[in-house]
Each structure stands twice: as structure tokens, then as C-alpha cells.
Design a protein around this motif. Sequence first.
Motif, PDB file in Angstrom:
ATOM      1  N   ILE A 128      20.882   4.233   2.515  1.00 61.37           N
ATOM      2  CA  ILE A 128      19.559   4.001   2.922  1.00 61.37           C
ATOM      3  C   ILE A 128      19.064   3.124   3.326  1.00 61.37           C
ATOM      4  CG2 ILE A 128      17.345   4.690   1.214  1.00 61.37           C
ATOM      5  CD1 ILE A 128      18.552   6.086  -0.682  1.00 61.37           C
ATOM      6  N   ARG A 129      17.775   2.298   4.240  1.00 63.84           N
ATOM      7  CA  ARG A 129      17.377   1.359   4.244  1.00 63.84           C
ATOM      8  C   ARG A 129      16.597   0.644   3.735  1.00 63.84           C
ATOM      9  NH1 ARG A 129      15.916   2.058  10.168  1.00 63.84           N
ATOM     10  NH2 ARG A 129      17.765   2.385  10.661  1.00 63.84           N
ATOM     11  N   GLN A 130      15.267   1.209   3.129  1.00 72.31           N
ATOM     12  CA  GLN A 130      14.686   0.768   2.556  1.00 72.31           C
ATOM     13  C   GLN A 130      14.652   1.848   1.601  1.00 72.31           C
ATOM     14  OE1 GLN A 130      10.280   0.524   4.746  1.00 72.31           O
ATOM     15  NE2 GLN A 130      10.982   1.548   6.391  1.00 72.31           N
ATOM     16  N   LEU A 131      15.477   0.860   0.618  1.00 73.19           N
ATOM     17  CA  LEU A 131      16.104   1.794  -1.257  1.00 73.19           C
ATOM     18  C   LEU A 131      14.571   1.693  -1.891  1.00 73.19           C
ATOM     19  CD1 LEU A 131      17.280   2.787  -2.823  1.00 73.19           C
ATOM     20  CD2 LEU A 131      18.380  -0.081  -3.552  1.00 73.19           C
ATOM     21  N   ASP A 132      13.513   0.621  -1.890  1.00 74.08           N
ATOM     22  CA  ASP A 132      12.659   1.004  -2.465  1.00 74.08           C
ATOM     23  C   ASP A 132      11.204   1.733  -2.309  1.00 74.08           C
ATOM     24  OD1 ASP A 132      12.480  -1.053  -0.384  1.00 74.08           O
ATOM     25  OD2 ASP A 132      10.683  -1.220  -0.418  1.00 74.08           O
ATOM     26  N   ARG A 133      11.391   2.203  -0.784  1.00 73.74           N
ATOM     27  CA  ARG A 133      10.169   3.190  -0.635  1.00 73.74           C
ATOM     28  C   ARG A 133      10.334   4.573  -1.527  1.00 73.74           C
ATOM     29  NH1 ARG A 133       5.670   5.115   0.432  1.00 73.74           N
ATOM     30  NH2 ARG A 133       5.608   6.411   1.985  1.00 73.74           N
ATOM     31  N   ALA A 134      12.340   4.776  -0.806  1.00 73.30           N
ATOM     32  CA  ALA A 134      12.867   5.575  -0.913  1.00 73.30           C
ATOM     33  C   ALA A 134      12.880   6.195  -2.041  1.00 73.30           C
ATOM     34  CB  ALA A 134      14.246   5.938  -0.888  1.00 73.30           C
ATOM     35  N   VAL A 135      12.728   4.935  -3.405  1.00 72.81           N
ATOM     36  CA  VAL A 135      13.185   5.753  -5.164  1.00 72.81           C
ATOM     37  C   VAL A 135      11.237   5.708  -5.147  1.00 72.81           C
ATOM     38  CG1 VAL A 135      13.084   4.137  -6.757  1.00 72.81           C
ATOM     39  CG2 VAL A 135      14.773   4.762  -5.043  1.00 72.81           C
ATOM     40  N   ALA A 136      10.506   4.776  -4.388  1.00 73.26           N
ATOM     41  CA  ALA A 136       8.901   5.263  -4.803  1.00 73.26           C
ATOM     42  C   ALA A 136       8.895   6.664  -4.413  1.00 73.26           C
ATOM     43  CB  ALA A 136       8.324   4.333  -3.930  1.00 73.26           C
ATOM     44  N   LEU A 137       9.488   7.474  -3.447  1.00 75.71           N
ATOM     45  CA  LEU A 137       9.445   8.215  -3.208  1.00 75.71           C
ATOM     46  C   LEU A 137       9.628   9.685  -3.754  1.00 75.71           C
ATOM     47  CD1 LEU A 137       9.733   8.320   1.256  1.00 75.71           C
ATOM     48  CD2 LEU A 137       7.249   8.633  -0.486  1.00 75.71           C
ATOM     49  N   ALA A 138      10.744   9.633  -4.055  1.00 83.18           N
ATOM     50  CA  ALA A 138      11.679  10.141  -5.133  1.00 83.18           C
ATOM     51  C   ALA A 138      10.996  10.164  -6.898  1.00 83.18           C
ATOM     52  CB  ALA A 138      13.080   9.742  -5.539  1.00 83.18           C
ATOM     53  N   ASP A 139      10.770   9.688  -7.082  1.00 83.81           N
ATOM     54  CA  ASP A 139       9.387   9.034  -8.304  1.00 83.81           C
ATOM     55  C   ASP A 139       8.257   9.593  -8.183  1.00 83.81           C
ATOM     56  OD1 ASP A 139       9.789   7.811 -11.003  1.00 83.81           O
ATOM     57  OD2 ASP A 139       8.333   7.372 -10.434  1.00 83.81           O
TER      58      ASP A 139
END
Length: 294
Positions: A128-139
Amino acid sequence: MPARDGLRPQRLYAVPRRQVTAALTAPVTRRLVVTDAGYSPAAAPFAASRPAASRHTVLAVCASGSGWAQLGGRRHGVGAGAALVVPAGTPHAYGGSPSSPWTVWWCHLRGSDVPEVVEALGAPVVPIRQLDRAVALADEIVARLAREVDADGDGRGAARLVGVAGAAWKLLTQLIADRSPAPEAASDPLRRAMDYLASRLDGTVRVPELAALVGVSPSHLTALFRRATGGGVHAYQTTLRMERARHLLTTTQATVSEIARDVGYGDPFHFSRQFRQLHTMSPTDYRRAAHPAP
């Protein structure tokens, strides 16, 4: 109901199977439906063993720690900043590392388009390149599914599942995009942190976790926000929440309680008090001032 791990709540939500069956034959959701989702911190082990496989695809985003997955006779390591993808029909097992347990957001997916998306991802472990964005979407997936499950029986289940599916599509397409070559310049941690806050207005933000997501120390992140905005992380989030609240008050008929929940306040009275402190009037008075009676 969510379980408690003593530090931060583990969240586990499942859509009633009758709703899943209906969604798989309905427009839009027949292409993708989230059947289950959750958040598992390091202190609440996230593991499974399904030698007979299952009908759903498992997608998990690892934010910290590490884990492993056994698929098709091959063992894979899953580290922080990676997603685990287990295709439907694949016998598998997975779990967190005993020495460094993982913290993951996860969801189960079904639908006609899911196999094609899994094929586009190309591997069971996706960086995952943009972990913060992925975590936001997963949350967001977990939060939306929680609202859907809690509101079961209100007559809007199908519409709510469309919203959950939309968040899942965003996450999946980001993971596919992350398979392309990375840009030469590293993204700005302040901008990434601001984007995360803007995408999760209804979520609880902890400065140490946000700092870890964007790759800086909590003190450095706080300094970046103060230099750019004059205030800290939570002050910036409050600004974004109030901006959204003003927009909803003037453009929708949503109640104050509904708006409070939309912008991350579980207590509408606390929201109203904070709104009044910043605007010198209540949310209701603000709406009346924006739409004076003829």
C-alpha cells in the motif's frame, strides 16, 4: 456488538444473511456487497483457518505489526503497509505474528465483479503506497457497515449497503492504483494527514496513530499543523467538522442530531455547545439565519 480488548474496542459487524441474499440480486450491490467487516487491534488477535474455503473474498489492511497467510500451500508474510487478499474459494489460514501482532481493518466481499478486481490486484499480498488513505477507507467501510447493521429494519438497508459498497470500491481501486510505479517524490506528510482528516470527519483520530500513518513523530506532526494552521491536529479537525456542519445546515433538511453524527459527534448536545462557542449561535439559529422566513 463490538467486543472490548481493554485498550481500544475491537469492532465486528455482519450483515444479516437475508439482506446479503437480497443485495446479491439487486442493482449495484449485485456487483459488490460487503457482508462482514471489522477492526482488530494488536491486543485482539485476528486469525482464521478455513480449510474448506468460503464463498467470500477476504480483504485486510495491515496498519502496524505483522502477520502471515497460508494460501494454496504457500506461506506469505504480511507486514505493516500491506493488504492481504484471499480470493473466494481458496482454502486458507492467517494470523498475526506472536512477537509483533498486527492491527488490521478487514472486510468480506461478494458480488459478480469481485473476481475481476482480485485478478487485477494480482497477488495475495499487495503493498500500500498511501497507508493513511487506505486505513481511512477501511475504517469508513467498518463505520458505514456498523450504521447499516444498527439501523436494520429502518427500510433503508439496501441504500446503506450501496454506501458501504462505494467505500469498498474506493479502497479496491486505490490498491490497484498502488500497483503502478510510485512517484519519484515522496508525498507530503502534512498534506496526507490533512487528507486523512478530511476523509474521516466521523472518526476518532489519535495523534500518535495519525503520525505513524504518515511516517513522522507525533511531536513533528503537531509542529507541522501549528506552523501551517496555527493550531493542532484536533483543532484542524474541528474546523473541518464545523465547515461540513454549516454546509449541511444550509443545504439539507437533516436534523441537528443527524448532522452531529455525520460530523463525528456522538452527543448532539456536545456538538451544539461547540458550534455555539465557534459561531455565537446555535445550529438551529444558524440555519434560520441562512434561510429567513419570508
